[in-house]
Design a protein around this motif. Structure first.
Motif, PDB file in Angstrom:
ATOM      1  N   ARG A   7       0.839  -1.198   0.000  1.00 44.62           N
ATOM      2  CA  ARG A   7       0.000   0.000   0.000  1.00 44.62           C
ATOM      3  C   ARG A   7       0.878   1.253   0.000  1.00 44.62           C
ATOM      4  N   GLY A   8       0.439   2.224  -0.799  1.00 41.26           N
ATOM      5  CA  GLY A   8       1.168   3.480  -0.861  1.00 41.26           C
ATOM      6  C   GLY A   8       2.350   3.469  -1.812  1.00 41.26           C
ATOM      7  N   MET A   9       2.582   2.331  -2.492  1.00 43.72           N
ATOM      8  CA  MET A   9       3.652   2.230  -3.475  1.00 43.72           C
ATOM      9  C   MET A   9       3.029   2.044  -4.857  1.00 43.72           C
ATOM     10  N   ARG A  10       3.774   2.356  -5.906  1.00 42.47           N
ATOM     11  CA  ARG A  10       3.230   2.158  -7.245  1.00 42.47           C
ATOM     12  C   ARG A  10       4.330   1.999  -8.259  1.00 42.47           C
ATOM     13  N   ASP A  11       3.985   1.324  -9.350  1.00 48.16           N
ATOM     14  CA  ASP A  11       4.855   1.249 -10.510  1.00 48.16           C
ATOM     15  C   ASP A  11       4.554   2.446 -11.403  1.00 48.16           C
ATOM     16  N   ILE A  12       5.582   2.951 -12.053  1.00 46.20           N
ATOM     17  CA  ILE A  12       5.403   4.070 -12.981  1.00 46.20           C
ATOM     18  C   ILE A  12       5.850   3.573 -14.348  1.00 46.20           C
ATOM     19  N   LEU A  13       4.896   3.330 -15.231  1.00 47.93           N
ATOM     20  CA  LEU A  13       5.162   2.732 -16.529  1.00 47.93           C
ATOM     21  C   LEU A  13       5.742   3.767 -17.496  1.00 47.93           C
ATOM     22  N   PRO A  14       6.341   3.284 -18.612  1.00 47.59           N
ATOM     23  CA  PRO A  14       7.103   4.198 -19.477  1.00 47.59           C
ATOM     24  C   PRO A  14       6.370   5.448 -19.923  1.00 47.59           C
ATOM     25  N   GLU A  15       5.100   5.331 -20.347  1.00 48.67           N
ATOM     26  CA  GLU A  15       4.414   6.533 -20.813  1.00 48.67           C
ATOM     27  C   GLU A  15       4.242   7.545 -19.691  1.00 48.67           C
ATOM     28  N   GLN A  16       3.972   7.066 -18.459  1.00 53.10           N
ATOM     29  CA  GLN A  16       3.882   7.971 -17.314  1.00 53.10           C
ATOM     30  C   GLN A  16       5.247   8.577 -16.995  1.00 53.10           C
TER      31      GLN A  16
END
Length: 445
Positions: A7-16
């Motif tokens: 929780r509170g973490m995320r992946d940031i994908l290439p377009e983002q």
């Protein structure tokens, strides 16, 4: 095993990431235009470095970390200001004023919500080694320029002073041990309103007479000159030196901010803006976006005593932190990203016609790279339609087609995926045409 995130973490994908890189690099350009230099500090600090600097509420959010065989007590950094103070104390020969910026992740065990994550990037700019209010004014000018360049229009920079806050509390008759509770109460003014803050003060045990006097101060109206003038008269009559010093600092700060050309509608004094961290000692500032209402997107101020916790003498410091995550959220919500911001750094996809021509496609990709283009090789000889579809899905603006006819003539067919235009040219001319076509579109750098 189900793949999932804490929780509170995320992946940031290439377009983002392309939008993120655009924001970060915009900040870097502005910081360096103001004479700030890059600095990097480690994600892990000694626990003793961080503790005792932020206040008990903030320190509950610090993540501890320990290697199973290590003897040192470590913590993930909570912000970038305390690590900077440690750096200044460790390297006393740094020329001053020392102007540094740092863009890096920090960690806080907060309750996740919109615009707030447990791992997020901070973007700090700080000036070390001068007590001049011109340094604080430059930080405010920097905030205004950075947000304006990113397309923000509905924002205001709130200004206050910790010395003035202390003076307001003492003028109101708030007992010294309850000053911290007073700050916590008035910091909720925008959310709770006047009566809500009154109840908060009662809950903290602040005397009714002090509550009445404090709320009377918070309702003083007028422009900056009128408000500070009225407060100055009251502080002089009550002989509150801290309050008078805070007023003088704000008056000087406002004069310098005006000299720097920051529009007057972009900043205002707000006595209910407190900033929660305990290390602030003078002017404090916070930027709020009025549409959408996502909370503050920058926060900072003067913290002259922080280095003194690591060294024998204090060093004056002032600075600000930009909340990149919230800034990006607002940019996305309001559609403020540049319309030509690329979805990928790749500028041209080199297709593979068939297995015998794999070597020629590899050589062509290398030639494009030597010509300064960001080129990607498809790797496998699939149908041309499939390779074109891949380029479209990725947002790659150009495709190079190298079939038997092109190879025999020493040329390549290049298709502009946006307009559909095709040109058959020698590779060096093709590279030149692509660069000219990309022109001012940028590449997210």
């Amino acid at each position: 095993m189900e793949p999932r995130l804490p929780r509170g973490m995320r992946d940031i994908l290439p377009e983002q990431m392309m939008l993120r890189r655009y924001v970060i690099r915009s900040f870097e350009e502005i910081f360096e235009a103001y004479g700030f230099e890059p600095l990097q500090t480690p994600a892990l600090e000694l626990r003793e470095t961080l503790m005792g600097k932020y206040g008990s509420d903030a320190e509950k959010l610090i993540y501890d970390a320990r290697h199973r065989e290590g003897k040192e007590e470590l913590s993930l950094r909570y912000d970038l200001s305390v690590p900077l103070a440690r750096v200044v104390a460790m390297y006393p020969n740094l020329p001053r004023p020392f102007k540094r910026y740092q863009i890096a992740p920090v960690w806080r065990a907060e309750r996740p919500q919109k615009g707030r994550y447990r791992e997020f990037y901070q973007c700090d700019a700080d000036i070390v080694g001068t007590s001049s209010m011109a340094a604080d004014a430059e930080i405010i000018s920097l905030i205004h320029e950075a947000l304006t360049r990113l397309g923000f229009r509905n924002f205001v920079i709130l200004l206050n002073d910790r010395k003035l806050l202390t003076g307001l509390g003492r003028y109101s008759g708030v007992p010294e041990p309850l000053l911290g509770s007073l700050y916590r109460a008035i910091d909720k003014f925008d959310r709770l309103g006047l009566e809500g803050v009154r109840e908060e003060m009662r809950r903290y045990g602040i005397p009714e007479e002090a509550i009445a006097r404090m709320l009377d101060l918070l309702q003083i109206e007028g422009d900056h000159t009128e408000i500070l003038g009225e407060l100055s008269r009251r502080m002089q009559a009550a002989e509150i030196p801290e309050g008078l010093e805070g007023i003088r600092e704000l008056e000087t700060l406002l004069r310098f901010v005006e000299a720097m050309g920051v529009p007057s509608e972009r900043y205002r004094i707000s006595f209910t803006m407190v900033r929660g961290l305990e290390y602030y000692t003078g002017p404090i500032f916070e930027t709020v976006v009025t549409e959408p209402r996502i909370g503050s997107i920058t926060g900072g101020g003067r913290y002259d005593g922080l280095v003194g916790l690591f060294a024998r003498q204090s060093v004056p410091m002032t600075g600000t932190s930009f909340g990149i995550e919230r800034i990006i959220d607002v940019i996305q919500e309001l559609g403020m990203a540049p319309p030509d911001l690329p979805r990928t750094p790749v500028q041209i996809l080199v297709t593979v016609f068939d297995e015998p021509r794999m070597g020629a496609s590899i050589a062509l990709a290398q030639a494009f790279r030597r010509a300064g283009l960001k080129a990607m090789l498809y790797f496998e000889p699939r149908r041309l339609e499939a390779q074109l579809r891949y380029a479209h899905q990725k947002g790659i603006p150009f495709v190079a087609i190298l079939g038997p006819d092109e190879e025999a003539r020493g040329v390549v067919t290049v298709r502009d995926m946006g307009s559909g235009e095709q040109r058959t040219l020698p590779p060096e001319e093709a590279a030149r045409w692509i660069r000219q076509s990309l022109g001012g579109k940028g590449d997210g750098r």
